[in-house]
Design a protein around this motif. Structure first.
Motif, PDB file in Angstrom:
ATOM      1  N   PHE A  60       0.825  -1.202   0.000  1.00 58.62           N
ATOM      2  CA  PHE A  60       0.000   0.000   0.000  1.00 58.62           C
ATOM      3  C   PHE A  60       0.864   1.259   0.000  1.00 58.62           C
ATOM      4  CE2 PHE A  60      -2.415   3.360   2.096  1.00 58.62           C
ATOM      5  CZ  PHE A  60      -3.554   3.376   1.303  1.00 58.62           C
ATOM      6  N   SER A  61       1.924   1.265   0.801  1.00 57.44           N
ATOM      7  CA  SER A  61       2.774   2.461   0.852  1.00 57.44           C
ATOM      8  C   SER A  61       3.522   2.670  -0.460  1.00 57.44           C
ATOM      9  CB  SER A  61       3.750   2.379   2.029  1.00 57.44           C
ATOM     10  OG  SER A  61       4.656   1.319   1.838  1.00 57.44           O
ATOM     11  N   SER A  63       2.503   1.622  -3.484  1.00 59.93           N
ATOM     12  CA  SER A  63       1.557   2.011  -4.531  1.00 59.93           C
ATOM     13  C   SER A  63       0.987   3.410  -4.297  1.00 59.93           C
ATOM     14  CB  SER A  63       0.429   0.987  -4.641  1.00 59.93           C
ATOM     15  OG  SER A  63      -0.297   0.939  -3.444  1.00 59.93           O
ATOM     16  N   SER A  64       0.876   3.835  -3.046  1.00 56.51           N
ATOM     17  CA  SER A  64       0.344   5.179  -2.806  1.00 56.51           C
ATOM     18  C   SER A  64       1.329   6.265  -3.214  1.00 56.51           C
ATOM     19  CB  SER A  64      -0.043   5.349  -1.338  1.00 56.51           C
ATOM     20  OG  SER A  64       1.096   5.290  -0.517  1.00 56.51           O
ATOM     21  N   ARG A  69      -4.814   8.402  -5.276  1.00 58.54           N
ATOM     22  CA  ARG A  69      -5.594   7.811  -4.184  1.00 58.54           C
ATOM     23  C   ARG A  69      -6.745   6.972  -4.699  1.00 58.54           C
ATOM     24  NH1 ARG A  69      -6.725  12.566   0.092  1.00 58.54           N
ATOM     25  NH2 ARG A  69      -4.567  12.939   0.642  1.00 58.54           N
ATOM     26  N   VAL A  72      -5.461   3.614  -6.036  1.00 55.96           N
ATOM     27  CA  VAL A  72      -5.029   2.739  -4.944  1.00 55.96           C
ATOM     28  C   VAL A  72      -6.241   2.203  -4.182  1.00 55.96           C
ATOM     29  CG1 VAL A  72      -3.772   2.671  -2.755  1.00 55.96           C
ATOM     30  CG2 VAL A  72      -2.777   3.816  -4.715  1.00 55.96           C
TER      31      VAL A  72
END
Length: 116
Positions: A60-61, A63-64, A69, A72
């Motif tokens: 997640f980190s 891809s963010s 937003r 993701v």
């Protein structure tokens, strides 16, 4: 302008917290009834939930930082929906075939008493 975002965000938080509570209770119920008792909950929490959570947080980190937003969030929702569909239609119905009883018997003989 900010008020128009507040209500949808509150609803989103509510539904995500609600789903989390339902899925956590369902996980515990399935573990107790299908796998063999409440003693399985700490094992699954330590060796399955914790590593999966750390992996998800890392992905997640990463891809963010690269994507928007919205993208993701959509990918995260699709990932969870896909997992729950896979669990409901493939993993849980085939749980007897997926259990590795031979490995468990071997490991219980080989591992020291504290790891059994």
């Amino acid at each position: 302008d900010k008020v128009s975002y507040f209500l949808p965000m509150c609803l989103l938080f509510f539904f995500m917290a609600f789903n989390n509570t339902i899925f956590d209770s369902t996980k515990d119920t399935l573990l107790i009834t299908a796998v063999g008792g409440a003693e399985q909950i700490p094992f699954v929490t330590l060796y399955a939930v914790l590593p999966a959570s750390c992996l998800f947080l890392f992905l997640f980190s990463v891809s963010s930082k690269r994507y928007s937003r919205r993208r993701v969030f959509n990918w995260t929702v699709c990932l969870f929906m896909g997992f729950f569909a896979l669990f409901a239609h493939v993993l849980y119905p085939n749980r007897a075939a997926l259990h590795n009883d031979k490995f468990a018997a071997w490991a219980s003989q080989v591992l020291p008493q504290g790891l059994r």
